[in-house]
Design an enzyme around this catalytic site. Structure first.
Site, PDB file in Angstrom:
ATOM      1  N   ASP A 125       1.309  -1.186  -0.079  1.00  0.00           N
ATOM      2  CA  ASP A 125      -0.237  -0.099   0.329  1.00  0.00           C
ATOM      3  C   ASP A 125       0.797   1.039  -0.276  1.00  0.00           C
ATOM      4  O   ASP A 125       2.180   1.580   0.742  1.00  0.00           O
ATOM      5  CB  ASP A 125      -0.940  -0.174   0.807  1.00  0.00           C
ATOM      6  CG  ASP A 125      -2.040   1.161   0.994  1.00  0.00           C
ATOM      7  OD1 ASP A 125      -2.606   0.900   0.247  1.00  0.00           O
ATOM      8  OD2 ASP A 125      -1.582   2.334   1.522  1.00  0.00           O
ATOM      9  N   ASN A 151      -2.252  12.887  -3.872  1.00  0.00           N
ATOM     10  CA  ASN A 151      -2.916  13.304  -4.976  1.00  0.00           C
ATOM     11  C   ASN A 151      -3.707  14.422  -4.273  1.00  0.00           C
ATOM     12  O   ASN A 151      -4.006  15.551  -5.214  1.00  0.00           O
ATOM     13  CB  ASN A 151      -4.359  12.560  -5.320  1.00  0.00           C
ATOM     14  CG  ASN A 151      -4.139  10.922  -5.965  1.00  0.00           C
ATOM     15  OD1 ASN A 151      -3.067  10.904  -6.611  1.00  0.00           O
ATOM     16  ND2 ASN A 151      -4.973   9.911  -5.606  1.00  0.00           N
ATOM     17  N   ASP A 207      -1.531   9.053 -11.138  1.00  0.00           N
ATOM     18  CA  ASP A 207      -1.948   8.245 -11.641  1.00  0.00           C
ATOM     19  C   ASP A 207      -0.102   7.849 -12.379  1.00  0.00           C
ATOM     20  O   ASP A 207       0.324   6.360 -12.338  1.00  0.00           O
ATOM     21  CB  ASP A 207      -2.444   8.300 -13.247  1.00  0.00           C
ATOM     22  CG  ASP A 207      -4.116   8.430 -12.772  1.00  0.00           C
ATOM     23  OD1 ASP A 207      -3.906   7.302 -11.798  1.00  0.00           O
ATOM     24  OD2 ASP A 207      -3.983   8.722 -12.985  1.00  0.00           O
ATOM     25  N   GLU A 252      -4.624   2.620  -4.382  1.00  0.00           N
ATOM     26  CA  GLU A 252      -2.864   2.795  -4.440  1.00  0.00           C
ATOM     27  C   GLU A 252      -2.606   1.246  -3.948  1.00  0.00           C
ATOM     28  O   GLU A 252      -1.114   1.238  -3.409  1.00  0.00           O
ATOM     29  CB  GLU A 252      -2.904   4.441  -3.871  1.00  0.00           C
ATOM     30  CG  GLU A 252      -2.895   2.953  -2.334  1.00  0.00           C
ATOM     31  CD  GLU A 252      -4.729   3.403  -1.501  1.00  0.00           C
ATOM     32  OE1 GLU A 252      -4.780   3.768  -0.299  1.00  0.00           O
ATOM     33  OE2 GLU A 252      -5.350   3.528  -2.543  1.00  0.00           O
TER      34      GLU A 252
END
Length: 612
Positions: A475, A483, A492, A520
């Site tokens: 993770d 983000n 991305d 993620e």
């Protein structure tokens, strides 16, 4: 002797119903009886005068009847002469035999034709000479001999000549009558209309078929009728023009024209008109042989209409079409062929092999010469059925061959280039869809669906033994803050960089795969890796991702880091994909609770207590 001519004519008419041989035999018997009567009546008194008449009758019997007539005649004469006594009876029999021989000779010469003037004169001379010869044998010399031999001989010559002339005319007349009756029978039996008319169009004679066609009960009712009595004005003008051409040119002419009778009947006539000329070349009459071709014209019209429809249908075909004969020569093509293969300039009557060789530089496969290309395509055209032909990188044709009558073949060529292109596009799309169904679009890793299928495959193919397997969940730490700080596009890119790192690492390990688990989170599946080795690999993963040095201002580590949870088997409670993933998720939760940027391995004490 002159009275014998009408007697013979009457006798011929009487014998007409009998067969030819019977007629000759009866004719011979009649001639023999006539000779016998003359001998019996005239023999004792004026034998020198009367003897020529029996000889003439014998000659006539032999000349016109041949052996079937002369044999009965001589038998009758011999019977009568045998009943007589003396030299005169023997002389009469000798004269009869000689006369019969002369008649047989000329019978053979005339070959069943009426005697010519030369033949009649020759035969009459022989008959007279026979009489002279017999008279010289019988009598004395002197004036009596001249009076009783030469005068009767001259009379015999004249009577024989006249008798033969009368019989010849009768034979000629009967033959012509027979020929006329035969011709009339043939004309009456003709199914076509036969009309004889003068130059003004007035009928002279006709056959029954013509009378029926013109609506008259009998052909005799057509006599003196005119064309205007039966045809309408337009038809009459066409017939008159046809007749005028024959009259002017004095030559037969054949024409077809529509007709309309005054009875209302309409149709088509095929009319052959020919002139009848006299010996001086003057037109006497016109003979017309007409055939009703209405039905033929209707069939012809239907054929023309059908052919036009067929050609239009062929022209409207979406496919190219070629018809070949048994020698592989081109009989027919349509416009679609010219549009599809315009460069080959196919010509009607040309051999298909010539056309294929001409097309070879345009359509042949790589490394294939013109002869090989022509042979390959020609072999395909000989096999009935459907086959596909590639004529270039983007030019594909479907060829259907059908055998026809008389050895002909129908070849239908369909341009399937667009269909092939659509197939390739569909295949590419299917591959793309399949890839999308297996691959995560952002990272290029397997997606969660493929991860589950791979785990099910590994755990389901264990043959009762628990496999050595490690499932690692990874993770990204504080990814939501990343983000929020850098934006989703940067997010991305971050995920893609981590995916590339995991892909490289999975390539270093046998049978290992990397996948995006969701959001993620990533996963590594390590077959054959146990607990201790898995912990070392997890540490390598953590360091490599940290070494990417992806800036992360919202993280205490200032770079992107990951937390890792491991579940290694065999272990009690780990039996399927769901249990391995659940265990790895619990371990990941402990790693994140321990401050992140670390790895934690699942152990049995971490299993949740069973529910009651």
């Amino acid at each position: 002797m002159a009275s014998a001519v009408p007697f013979c004519i009457s006798l011929c008419s009487f014998l007409a119903p009998l067969t030819e041989t019977c007629q000759k035999a009866v004719f011979g018997v009649a001639m023999g009886l006539s000779v016998a009567v003359l001998l019996l009546v005239g023999f004792p008194h004026r034998i020198d005068f009367l003897i020529h008449l029996p000889n003439g009758l014998i000659v006539l019997a032999a000349f016109f009847g041949g052996l079937p007539a002369i044999v009965p005649a001589l038998i009758v004469v011999a019977g009568v002469a045998g009943a007589q006594a003396g030299t005169m009876a023997g002389l009469a029999m000798g004269q009869a035999l000689l006369s019969g021989a002369i008649g047989i000779i000329f019978h053979c010469l005339r070959r069943r034709l009426a005697p010519t003037a030369l033949e009649m004169a020759g035969l009459s001379c022989l008959a007279a000479l026979t009489l002279v010869f017999c008279g010289l044998v019988e009598g004395d010399a002197g004036e009596r001999r001249q009076a009783e031999i030469l005068d009767p001989a001259l009379l015999l010559f004249l009577t024989t000549f006249l008798s033969m002339a009368g019989m010849g005319r009768e034979i000629t007349r009967n033959r012509r009558l027979g020929e006329a009756r035969l011709l009339r029978t043939i004309i009456d039996a003709l199914p076509d209309n036969l009309l004889v008319s003068d130059r003004t169009g007035r009928f002279i004679t006709a056959n029954p078929a013509a009378a029926t066609f013109l609506g008259r009960a009998a052909k005799d009712r057509l006599a003196q009728a005119q064309l205007a009595d039966f045809f309408d004005g337009q038809t009459l003008r066409a017939i008159t023009a046809h007749q005028q051409a024959v009259i002017i040119e004095h030559a037969p002419r054949l024409r077809d024209y529509p007709f309309v009778l005054k009875t209302g009947q309409a149709g088509w006539l095929s009319s052959m008109k020919a002139p009848i000329l006299d010996d001086d070349g003057r037109l006497v009459a016109i003979i017309s042989l007409d055939r009703d071709i209405t039905q033929a014209k209707e069939i012809e019209l239907q054929h023309v209409q059908t052919e036009a429809i067929l050609r239009e249908a062929i022209g409207c075909m979406a496919d190219a079409m070629v018809v070949l004969d048994e020698d592989n020569r081109i009989l027919l093509i349509n416009q679609q062929y010219s549009a599809l293969f315009a460069q080959t300039e196919m010509i009607i009557g040309c051999h298909i092999e010539t056309v294929l060789r001409r097309a070879a530089p345009l359509y042949h496969a790589a490394g294939e010469d013109a002869q090989a290309f022509s042979a390959r395509v020609l072999a395909m055209m000989r096999v009935e059925g459907r086959s596909d032909l590639t004529l270039g990188p983007d030019f594909h044709v479907s060829m259907t061959v059908r055998q026809m009558a008389n050895g002909y073949r129908l070849v239908v060529l369909s341009d399937i280039s667009a269909a092939r292109a659509a197939e390739r596009a569909m295949l590419s799309l299917n591959n793309r869809l399949e890839q999308l169904a297996r691959i995560d679009e952002v990272t290029g890793l397997f997606n969660r669906r493929m991860l589950n299928q791979h785990l099910d495959h590994l755990l389901g193919d264990r043959d009762g033994a628990e496999p050595a397997l490690t499932v690692m969940l990874i993770d990204v730490d504080h990814f939501k803050c990343y983000n929020d700080t850098y934006g989703h596009l940067a997010g991305d890119a971050c995920l893609a960089a981590i995916g590339a790192c995991l892909t490289g690492l999975a390539g270093e390990l046998p049978l290992a795969i990397a996948a995006r688990y969701g959001g993620e989170e990533f996963a590594l599946v390590l077959p054959g890796i146990r607990r201790v080795a898995a912990a070392s690999i997890a540490d390598v993963v953590r360091r490599r991702i940290r070494d990417l040095a992806i800036p992360h201002k919202a993280s205490v580590f200032e770079v992107v880091t990951v937390s890792i949870g491991l579940a290694s088997g065999p272990m009690q409670g780990l039996s399927d994909a769901a249990s391995y993933l659940s265990a790895a998720d619990l371990a990941l939760y402990r790693a994140k609770a321990s401050g992140r940027d670390c790895a934690f391995t699942f152990h049995a004490n971490m299993l949740p207590p069973p529910t009651a």
